[in-house]
Design an enzyme around this catalytic site. Structure first.
Site, PDB file in Angstrom:
ATOM      1  N   HIS A 125       4.577   3.251  12.529  1.00 41.19           N
ATOM      2  CA  HIS A 125       3.501   3.929  13.257  1.00 41.19           C
ATOM      3  C   HIS A 125       4.032   4.792  14.403  1.00 41.19           C
ATOM      4  O   HIS A 125       3.229   5.304  15.195  1.00 41.19           O
ATOM      5  CB  HIS A 125       2.475   2.926  13.811  1.00 41.19           C
ATOM      6  N   ASP A 169       6.718   1.289   6.262  1.00 41.09           N
ATOM      7  CA  ASP A 169       5.339   0.808   6.201  1.00 41.09           C
ATOM      8  C   ASP A 169       4.506   1.776   5.360  1.00 41.09           C
ATOM      9  O   ASP A 169       3.965   2.732   5.878  1.00 41.09           O
ATOM     10  CB  ASP A 169       4.785   0.716   7.618  1.00 41.09           C
ATOM     11  N   GLU A 185      -4.975   1.741   3.203  1.00 40.35           N
ATOM     12  CA  GLU A 185      -4.889   0.582   4.089  1.00 40.35           C
ATOM     13  C   GLU A 185      -4.823   0.991   5.548  1.00 40.35           C
ATOM     14  O   GLU A 185      -5.405   0.340   6.413  1.00 40.35           O
ATOM     15  CB  GLU A 185      -3.658  -0.257   3.730  1.00 40.35           C
ATOM     16  N   GLU A 186      -4.105   2.073   5.844  1.00 36.97           N
ATOM     17  CA  GLU A 186      -3.877   2.439   7.239  1.00 36.97           C
ATOM     18  C   GLU A 186      -5.155   2.866   7.945  1.00 36.97           C
ATOM     19  O   GLU A 186      -5.337   2.583   9.132  1.00 36.97           O
ATOM     20  CB  GLU A 186      -2.834   3.552   7.332  1.00 36.97           C
ATOM     21  N   ASP A 241      -0.372   4.434   0.979  1.00 36.17           N
ATOM     22  CA  ASP A 241      -0.742   5.422   1.989  1.00 36.17           C
ATOM     23  C   ASP A 241       0.059   5.159   3.255  1.00 36.17           C
ATOM     24  O   ASP A 241       0.651   4.084   3.428  1.00 36.17           O
ATOM     25  CB  ASP A 241      -2.239   5.377   2.272  1.00 36.17           C
ATOM     26  N   HIS A 270       0.842  -1.208   0.000  1.00 37.88           N
ATOM     27  CA  HIS A 270       0.000   0.000   0.000  1.00 37.88           C
ATOM     28  C   HIS A 270       0.870   1.250   0.000  1.00 37.88           C
ATOM     29  O   HIS A 270       1.985   1.257   0.538  1.00 37.88           O
ATOM     30  CB  HIS A 270      -0.984   0.010   1.173  1.00 37.88           C
TER      31      HIS A 270
END
Length: 455
Positions: free
Chosen positions: A415, A120, A151-152, A89, A87
């Site tokens: 994150h 990520d 996705e996030e 995003d 992904h």
């Protein structure tokens, strides 16, 4: 030219493209501008075309960013098809004061780069592109590419693939949204814990009452709630809710010192729970209180609390049914009467875990490929995090083998502030991807391992 040498020759270009992509603040959360997400989408379409991909489409669903869908036909009727997922995003940067450099200005660190989303999952997007470049757009397998743009935050695309199974039909899929247990340790993730949320609340009084005049007899809602929450774990810190599956973990896991460092556990404090770390983190349940509504300490009045509420996050065994796991927690809470007072329990969202089947030709090819890239045998781990799309893709292609590996590592701060990726992990992931499609194509045809490489 052998695979590793070919990839090494591509690394300068891959690093440059990773920097370009990571500089785009493609946060798909509400409240953030949509233009950077579209910019990242458009850049990847251009990079795919430059890598030799001719069939590029987009999937537009309501309330989500566009999904890039691209295809390379199989080179022969007996060649398998591999679906590649990642992904583009990223998570919001959070408190930028905690970053050592601006989150969307890719900055060199020892052995790699720092930026939000660079591990990520933009490193894995670039790893897929690296494999395509190594084969000059003509890999020995058919390829379907899925680059998701939301996705996030979560999107309806999680549930879309089963509604269009022909589009996602494949023999194997590589879900590149994770990576290695530690840098330099090739890792296959074979399980994902499921996740559920439950809200529990207590209302005991019409409004606050003076704690001196009424405390001791008037039911304190916060005390009732705390009493209920205390029943979720035993004296060791293990989950005490009946019916939640827990098994011994037999794969690789963290060393305790690694885990303490990664979790930021303060010196001298014990970890909670018993059994191996793998069992506590991956093959057993976890219940976390992730939110609490109660009077704040700074402005607290001397009053009996009339209302309190908590939000619980449940993680459960990869093979336990999601609704069953959530039901066990709900039943446990509803059965309680702390000080004789019932609780209001509201089930929230739930998502299934996933446990991959191992031992098929794609897994054998992946083990060979990871050994070739990193120079040692792969470790097997699970993860406590959930990737909802995995189940959607698996339902769309139920006979496909699902492989989870990539360029991240558990120390990359995904994150969190100061997220980084190591060039060594990116390079080895590209080598592994190249070797995987080579070995899988050969093994799928029953010809044994190929020695031709990517030249």
């Amino acid at each position: 030219m052998e695979t590793a040498a070919k990839v090494d020759a591509l690394m300068d270009g891959l690093r440059a493209d990773l920097e370009r992509l990571a500089a785009i603040p493609s946060v798909a959360f509400p409240g953030f501008p949509a233009e950077p997400v579209q910019e990242a989408h458009d850049l990847l379409v251009r990079l795919l075309r430059e890598a030799g991909v001719e069939r590029i489409d987009r999937i537009d669903l309501p309330d989500t960013a566009p999904v890039i869908f691209a295809e390379i036909p199989p080179p022969s009727p007996d060649a398998p098809t591999v679906l590649l997922y990642s992904h583009y995003d990223v998570q919001p940067p959070g408190d930028e004061k905690l970053w050592l450099s601006p989150p969307f200005e890719p900055t060199p660190v020892e052995g790699g780069l720092r930026a939000r989303g660079i591990a990520d999952d933009k490193s894995n997007v670039i790893a897929h592109l690296g494999m395509l470049r190594a084969y000059e757009g003509r890999p020995p397998v058919g390829v379907k590419i899925v680059f998701e743009g939301q996705e996030e935050y979560g999107s309806p695309f999680d549930d879309y693939p089963p509604s269009d199974p022909e589009r996602f039909a494949c023999d194997a899929m590589v879900i590149a949204d994770l990576g290695n247990l530690r840098p330099g340790t090739p890792t296959l993730t074979t399980g994902l814990r499921g996740a559920s949320e439950v809200i529990v609340e207590v209302r005991t009084l019409e409004e606050p009452r003076h704690s001196g005049e009424f405390g001791g007899a008037a039911p304190d809602a916060l005390l009732v709630l705390l009493k209920a929450l205390s029943t979720l774990h035993d004296v060791h810190g293990d989950v005490a809710v009946a019916g939640l599956r827990r098994e011994e973990w037999t794969g690789t896991t963290y060393r305790e010192d690694e885990f303490r460092s990664l979790a930021g556990v303060r010196e001298g404090l014990p970890l909670i729970g018993s059994g191996s770390l793998g069992e506590r983190l991956w093959s057993g349940p976890a219940i976390t209180v992730i939110g609490l509504d109660a009077p704040g300490v700074e402005h607290a009045a001397s009053a009996v609390v009339p209302y309190a509420r908590a939000k619980l996050n449940l993680r459960f065994h990869p093979k336990q049914d999601a609704k069953e796991a959530r039901a066990r927690l709900v039943e446990h809470l509803r059965s309680l009467r702390p000080f004789g007072i019932p609780l209001t329990v509201t089930p929230g969202d739930t998502g299934p875990g996933y446990e991959a089947s191992t031992g098929g030709p794609a897994y054998r090819a992946a083990l060979t490929a990871l050994r070739e890239a990193w120079g040692e045998d792969a470790s097997y781990v699970a993860t406590g995090g959930s990737i909802p799309l995995v189940n959607g893709l698996a339902r769309a292609a139920p006979n496909a083998e699902v492989l989870l590996f990539g360029a991240q590592d558990s120390m990359c701060n995904l994150h969190a502030p100061n997220e980084r990726v190591l060039f060594s992990e990116l390079r080895n992931t590209v080598v592994a991807m190249c070797a995987f499609v080579r070995e899988y194509a050969a093994g799928f045809r029953g010809e044994g391992a190929s020695a031709e490489g990517t030249s």
